[in-house]
Structures are given as structure tokens and as C-alpha cells.
Design a protein around this motif. Sequence first.
Motif, PDB file in Angstrom:
ATOM      1  N   GLY A  19       3.740   4.872 -27.297  1.00  0.00           N
ATOM      2  CA  GLY A  19       2.916   5.053 -28.582  1.00  0.00           C
ATOM      3  C   GLY A  19       3.438   4.314 -29.831  1.00  0.00           C
ATOM      4  O   GLY A  19       3.277   4.661 -30.851  1.00  0.00           O
ATOM      5  N   MET A  20       4.325   3.497 -29.510  1.00  0.00           N
ATOM      6  CA  MET A  20       4.847   2.591 -30.450  1.00  0.00           C
ATOM      7  C   MET A  20       4.226   1.116 -30.841  1.00  0.00           C
ATOM      8  O   MET A  20       3.507   0.621 -29.744  1.00  0.00           O
ATOM      9  CB  MET A  20       6.510   2.345 -29.995  1.00  0.00           C
ATOM     10  CG  MET A  20       7.312   3.435 -30.062  1.00  0.00           C
ATOM     11  SD  MET A  20       9.010   3.250 -29.296  1.00  0.00           S
ATOM     12  CE  MET A  20       9.669   2.541 -30.678  1.00  0.00           C
ATOM     13  N   ASN A  21       4.379   0.724 -31.991  1.00  0.00           N
ATOM     14  CA  ASN A  21       3.648  -0.647 -32.326  1.00  0.00           C
ATOM     15  C   ASN A  21       4.425  -1.697 -31.608  1.00  0.00           C
ATOM     16  O   ASN A  21       5.638  -1.727 -31.212  1.00  0.00           O
ATOM     17  CB  ASN A  21       3.654  -0.846 -33.674  1.00  0.00           C
ATOM     18  CG  ASN A  21       2.760   0.281 -34.307  1.00  0.00           C
ATOM     19  OD1 ASN A  21       1.894   0.712 -33.968  1.00  0.00           O
ATOM     20  ND2 ASN A  21       3.387   0.753 -35.808  1.00  0.00           N
ATOM     21  N   VAL A  22       4.021  -2.944 -31.318  1.00  0.00           N
ATOM     22  CA  VAL A  22       4.570  -3.735 -30.688  1.00  0.00           C
ATOM     23  C   VAL A  22       4.330  -5.246 -31.690  1.00  0.00           C
ATOM     24  O   VAL A  22       3.462  -5.660 -32.187  1.00  0.00           O
ATOM     25  CB  VAL A  22       3.782  -4.161 -29.441  1.00  0.00           C
ATOM     26  CG1 VAL A  22       4.437  -5.448 -28.708  1.00  0.00           C
ATOM     27  CG2 VAL A  22       4.004  -3.171 -28.552  1.00  0.00           C
ATOM     28  N   ARG A  23       5.337  -6.108 -31.523  1.00  0.00           N
ATOM     29  CA  ARG A  23       5.554  -7.321 -32.486  1.00  0.00           C
ATOM     30  C   ARG A  23       4.584  -8.220 -31.851  1.00  0.00           C
ATOM     31  O   ARG A  23       4.437  -8.069 -30.340  1.00  0.00           O
ATOM     32  CB  ARG A  23       6.842  -7.957 -32.502  1.00  0.00           C
ATOM     33  CG  ARG A  23       7.833  -7.130 -33.355  1.00  0.00           C
ATOM     34  CD  ARG A  23       9.108  -7.768 -33.638  1.00  0.00           C
ATOM     35  NE  ARG A  23       9.727  -7.304 -34.320  1.00  0.00           N
ATOM     36  CZ  ARG A  23       9.748  -7.694 -35.909  1.00  0.00           C
ATOM     37  NH1 ARG A  23       9.149  -8.828 -36.152  1.00  0.00           N
ATOM     38  NH2 ARG A  23      10.706  -7.128 -36.737  1.00  0.00           N
ATOM     39  N   LEU A  24       4.075  -8.980 -32.564  1.00  0.00           N
ATOM     40  CA  LEU A  24       2.957 -10.312 -32.090  1.00  0.00           C
ATOM     41  C   LEU A  24       3.649 -11.139 -30.857  1.00  0.00           C
ATOM     42  O   LEU A  24       2.941 -11.304 -29.763  1.00  0.00           O
ATOM     43  CB  LEU A  24       2.556 -10.889 -33.072  1.00  0.00           C
ATOM     44  CG  LEU A  24       1.121 -11.942 -32.789  1.00  0.00           C
ATOM     45  CD1 LEU A  24       0.371 -11.868 -33.761  1.00  0.00           C
ATOM     46  CD2 LEU A  24       1.633 -13.345 -32.657  1.00  0.00           C
ATOM     47  N   GLY A  25       4.768 -11.756 -31.024  1.00  0.00           N
ATOM     48  CA  GLY A  25       5.358 -12.531 -30.518  1.00  0.00           C
ATOM     49  C   GLY A  25       5.796 -12.148 -28.799  1.00  0.00           C
ATOM     50  O   GLY A  25       5.370 -12.638 -27.717  1.00  0.00           O
ATOM     51  N   PRO A  26       6.546 -10.862 -28.674  1.00  0.00           N
ATOM     52  CA  PRO A  26       6.518 -10.382 -27.421  1.00  0.00           C
ATOM     53  C   PRO A  26       5.271 -10.089 -26.836  1.00  0.00           C
ATOM     54  O   PRO A  26       5.366 -10.145 -25.436  1.00  0.00           O
ATOM     55  CB  PRO A  26       7.554  -9.350 -27.751  1.00  0.00           C
ATOM     56  CG  PRO A  26       8.130  -9.634 -28.932  1.00  0.00           C
ATOM     57  CD  PRO A  26       7.244 -10.297 -29.697  1.00  0.00           C
ATOM     58  N   LEU A  27       4.478  -9.466 -27.468  1.00  0.00           N
ATOM     59  CA  LEU A  27       3.169  -8.866 -26.689  1.00  0.00           C
ATOM     60  C   LEU A  27       2.517 -10.284 -26.305  1.00  0.00           C
ATOM     61  O   LEU A  27       1.867 -10.330 -25.213  1.00  0.00           O
ATOM     62  CB  LEU A  27       2.055  -8.283 -27.913  1.00  0.00           C
ATOM     63  CG  LEU A  27       0.768  -7.781 -27.146  1.00  0.00           C
ATOM     64  CD1 LEU A  27       0.929  -6.742 -26.021  1.00  0.00           C
ATOM     65  CD2 LEU A  27       0.042  -7.253 -28.515  1.00  0.00           C
ATOM     66  N   ALA A  28       2.313 -11.379 -27.175  1.00  0.00           N
ATOM     67  CA  ALA A  28       1.868 -12.570 -26.627  1.00  0.00           C
ATOM     68  C   ALA A  28       2.429 -12.986 -25.180  1.00  0.00           C
ATOM     69  O   ALA A  28       1.736 -13.374 -24.564  1.00  0.00           O
ATOM     70  CB  ALA A  28       2.000 -13.602 -27.612  1.00  0.00           C
ATOM     71  N   LYS A  29       3.935 -13.098 -25.497  1.00  0.00           N
ATOM     72  CA  LYS A  29       4.434 -13.450 -23.876  1.00  0.00           C
ATOM     73  C   LYS A  29       4.263 -12.328 -22.761  1.00  0.00           C
ATOM     74  O   LYS A  29       3.716 -13.225 -21.503  1.00  0.00           O
ATOM     75  CB  LYS A  29       5.972 -13.577 -24.004  1.00  0.00           C
ATOM     76  CG  LYS A  29       6.503 -14.638 -25.008  1.00  0.00           C
ATOM     77  CD  LYS A  29       8.088 -14.640 -25.270  1.00  0.00           C
ATOM     78  CE  LYS A  29       8.213 -15.614 -26.123  1.00  0.00           C
ATOM     79  NZ  LYS A  29       9.736 -15.391 -26.308  1.00  0.00           N
TER      80      LYS A  29
END
Length: 72
Positions: A19-29
Motif C-alpha cells: 500500500g505504498m506509493n511508487v516513484r514514476l521511474g521504477p514503475l515505468a521500468k
Amino acid sequence: MRNPNPTLVEDVRSRVAAGMNVRLGPLAKFAGLSPTALRLAVERGDIKVIRLGRNILIPHHEAARLLGMEAA
């Protein structure tokens, strides 16, 4: 595209599951997208985000939806 780093995959998956937020860069990869493509989806309003200064965080429920996972 190459397979993402196993550590990155586990980090993104565990953050979304917790349930934690994710940064855009790692999520994109992890999703197999370019950061630019994900950023354009954010600008179109397809993905809701949390902005903290220059940082863009994807809420866990949005990341889960994007990855086809159940939200925590």
C-alpha cells in the motif's frame, strides 16, 4: 526491451502490495514502459499522481491498476 532488474521488480511489487506509493521511474521500468510514456499518461490525466515538489509519486492503487494487480 530487456527484463527489469529482479531487485527493482521485487521492490515495486512489494511497495504496491504494502500500500505504498511508487516513484514514476521504477514503475515505468517494471511495467515495461519508458518514463516519458508514463509521464505523458500522467499529463493526459490517465493516471492520478501525488506531486511533492518535483517528485511524482504514483499512489499504490493506481500502480496496482496499471500493473493488473489487486490494490492492497
